[in-house]
Design an enzyme around this catalytic site. Structure first.
Site, PDB file in Angstrom:
ATOM      1  CB  SER A  65      -0.895  -0.014   1.255  1.00  0.00           C
ATOM      2  OG  SER A  65      -1.527   1.242   1.426  1.00  0.00           O
ATOM      3  CE1 TYR A  75      -3.328  -0.278   5.171  1.00  0.00           C
ATOM      4  CE2 TYR A  75      -3.855  -2.593   5.474  1.00  0.00           C
ATOM      5  CZ  TYR A  75      -3.599  -1.507   4.639  1.00  0.00           C
ATOM      6  OH  TYR A  75      -3.620  -1.675   3.274  1.00  0.00           O
ATOM      7  CE  LYS A 133      -1.326  -4.474   3.433  1.00  0.00           C
ATOM      8  NZ  LYS A 133      -1.516  -5.828   2.856  1.00  0.00           N
TER       9      LYS A 133
HETATM   10  C1  WQD Z   1      -9.707   9.058   1.225  1.00  0.00           C
HETATM   11  C2  WQD Z   1      -9.978  10.524   1.515  1.00  0.00           C
HETATM   12  C3  WQD Z   1     -10.366  11.024   3.827  1.00  0.00           C
HETATM   13  C4  WQD Z   1     -14.112   8.834   4.224  1.00  0.00           C
HETATM   14  C5  WQD Z   1      -6.952   4.052   3.153  1.00  0.00           C
HETATM   15  C6  WQD Z   1      -5.769   3.225   3.588  1.00  0.00           C
HETATM   16  C7  WQD Z   1      -5.126   2.603   2.370  1.00  0.00           C
HETATM   17  C8  WQD Z   1      -6.160   1.810   1.651  1.00  0.00           C
HETATM   18  C9  WQD Z   1      -7.262   2.748   1.178  1.00  0.00           C
HETATM   19  C10 WQD Z   1      -6.429  -0.465   2.331  1.00  0.00           C
HETATM   20  C11 WQD Z   1      -9.282  11.033   2.770  1.00  0.00           C
HETATM   21  C12 WQD Z   1     -11.613  11.313   2.999  1.00  0.00           C
HETATM   22  C13 WQD Z   1     -12.947   9.379   3.704  1.00  0.00           C
HETATM   23  C14 WQD Z   1     -15.174   9.703   4.614  1.00  0.00           C
HETATM   24  C15 WQD Z   1     -13.857  11.589   3.941  1.00  0.00           C
HETATM   25  N1  WQD Z   1      -6.697   0.804   2.497  1.00  0.00           N
HETATM   26  N2  WQD Z   1     -12.836  10.728   3.564  1.00  0.00           N
HETATM   27  N3  WQD Z   1     -15.003  11.043   4.463  1.00  0.00           N
HETATM   28  O1  WQD Z   1      -7.323   6.926   3.956  1.00  0.00           O
HETATM   29  O2  WQD Z   1      -6.542   7.483   1.581  1.00  0.00           O
HETATM   30  O3  WQD Z   1      -6.491   5.125   2.372  1.00  0.00           O
HETATM   31  O4  WQD Z   1      -7.848   3.297   2.380  1.00  0.00           O
HETATM   32  O5  WQD Z   1      -5.712  -0.971   1.524  1.00  0.00           O
HETATM   33  O6  WQD Z   1      -4.090   1.757   2.791  1.00  0.00           O
HETATM   34  O7  WQD Z   1      -4.831   4.070   4.204  1.00  0.00           O
HETATM   35  O8  WQD Z   1      -8.670   6.207   1.919  1.00  0.00           O
HETATM   36  O9  WQD Z   1     -11.051   6.321   1.326  1.00  0.00           O
HETATM   37  O10 WQD Z   1     -10.407   6.306   3.791  1.00  0.00           O
HETATM   38  O11 WQD Z   1      -9.963   8.340   2.439  1.00  0.00           O
HETATM   39  O12 WQD Z   1     -13.721  12.810   3.817  1.00  0.00           O
HETATM   40  O13 WQD Z   1     -16.263   9.259   5.098  1.00  0.00           O
HETATM   41  O14 WQD Z   1     -11.389  10.690   1.750  1.00  0.00           O
HETATM   42  O15 WQD Z   1     -10.183  12.049   4.812  1.00  0.00           O
HETATM   43  O16 WQD Z   1      -8.882  12.361   2.561  1.00  0.00           O
HETATM   44  P1  WQD Z   1      -7.223   6.548   2.521  1.00  0.00           P
HETATM   45  P2  WQD Z   1     -10.092   6.731   2.399  1.00  0.00           P
END
Ligand code: WQD
Length: 341
Positions: free
Chosen positions: A125, A150, A154
């Site tokens: 990741s 997590y 990785k």
């Molecule tokens: C993306 C953006 C949030 C939810 C994580 C893991 C990564 C992979 C993918 C597993 C951010 C914003 C999110 C919400 C929001 N996981 N957001 N409201 O954190 O980039 O990556 O998931 O493999 O390893 O780290 O993805 O989709 O959670 O967030 O505003 O209800 O959307 O703040 O900026 P992230 P995400």
């Protein structure tokens, strides 16, 4: 020759199984169904007309893993997806994550170490980069202190593979560092099935769009980005799945230069949370109900991939646009909610 896909009933795993079957690989799936369902096999069959072998095994059971490799002694390649992947949950349950994400990796590598040759693809990741200093992020960017257990699993996982390959030249391995997977197969036969309240942005958007959730909370709009919201590299899950097949073929054909290589897998483009919301509104024709709230702990401000290494060495490039990926996610959401009614 058989290819083992661990976590093959999961989101990225199932899409990769479809691509492998369509390239005429013989696939064996291991999944403990803790975060997936055997019903996914129906979707795989609906798309490919094929039923891969499925073994319901918990990879935390060391003897069960050894028994599996005694039974299937013609496994040539392994694509290892099976792992826990919720960042927030990992903070609350670190030992569950270290056991489930690392012990399982060790048991698999122990089995491969006793084979004459093995190809191994690891689901890593972009989390390993933390907040990278430069955009786009290259594979040479420094691995930073993980923001969560997590992310740490990785980082440690990649080190375990690297150290193992150093003393097992017969193991050829590639770590694929995913950016943000989203979307679903165009057939809407398989897709993302988050259990409970989605942690990730895109499934939360589509569940809000379909009326399952009241409103989307946007975690902060006071970041140093053009519209104040965080930027990520959102990649269509089918493009991501295809990258696994290309990486596996590189190893099976002994085209790898080192016996351990690392590749970023993203689109090379960054989009903000508000731009992703705009994409949903364009493809669905619906206005999304959202509210700006406080920042989420652990979020990096910006992360998008330099994909030139995968393009030049693997000959792979993501070709779906954000709107195409969002349309597939929305079509999937509509399909599963209509079926549920
Ligand atoms: C993306 C953006 C949030 C939810 C994580 C893991 C990564 C992979 C993918 C597993 C951010 C914003 C999110 C919400 C929001 N996981 N957001 N409201 O954190 O980039 O990556 O998931 O493999 O390893 O780290 O993805 O989709 O959670 O967030 O505003 O209800 O959307 O703040 O900026 P992230 P995400």
């Amino acid at each position: 020759m058989k290819i083992l896909v661990t976590g093959g009933l999961g989101f990225i795993g199932s899409h990769t199984v479809v691509e492998l079957l369509q390239q005429n690989f013989e696939v064996v799936i291991i999944d403990n169904c803790s975060n997936s369902s055997e019903d996914v096999l129906d979707g795989i069959k609906a798309i490919t007309g094929k039923s891969p072998i499925f073994e319901k095994i918990d990879l935390r059971e060391k003897e069960a893993v050894a028994e599996f490799f005694r039974k299937y002694n013609d496994i040539e390649g392994v694509i290892h997806f099976a792992a826990s992947k919720a960042v927030g949950e990992s903070v609350d349950k670190p030992l569950l994550y270290y056991e489930n994400n690392l012990n399982t990796l060790i048991y698999l590598l122990q089995q491969l170490s006793s084979k004459e040759s093995a190809s191994f693809i690891f689901s890593s990741s972009c989390t390993v980069y933390g907040q990278a200093d430069k955009m786009p992020i290259t594979e040479n960017a420094p691995v930073k202190q993980a923001e969560s257990p997590y992310g740490n699993t990785k980082q440690i996982g990649e080190e375990i593979i690297g150290d193992t390959c150093k003393v097992n030249p017969q193991i050829k391995a590639i770590s694929l560092r995913y950016f943000n997977p989203m979307g679903a197969h165009a057939s809407t036969e398989i897709g993302e099935l988050p259990i409970g309240v989605p942690q990730n942005l895109v499934p939360f958007i589509t569940q809000t769009g379909i009326g399952l959730r009241e409103e989307l909370s946007v975690f902060g709009d006071d970041y140093s980005t053009p519209d104040g919201t965080c930027i990520r590299d959102y990649i269509h899950v089918v493009d991501l799945a295809k990258a696994h097949v290309v990486a596996l073929e590189r190893l099976l054909k002994n085209k790898n230069e080192e016996n351990y290589e690392v590749f970023n897998v993203g689109t090379g483009k960054g989009n903000s949370v508000l731009e992703v919301i705009g994409s949903f509104e364009r493809v669905s024709g619906k206005k999304l109900n959202y509210r700006i709230v406080g920042r989420r702990a652990g979020d990096v401000v910006v992360a998008y991939a330099d994909t030139s290494k995968a393009e030049t060495i693997l000959g792979w490039k993501a070709d779906s646009t954000l709107d195409e990926a969002m349309k597939s996610a929305w079509d999937w959401e509509c399909k599963i909610r209509n079926e549920a009614q």
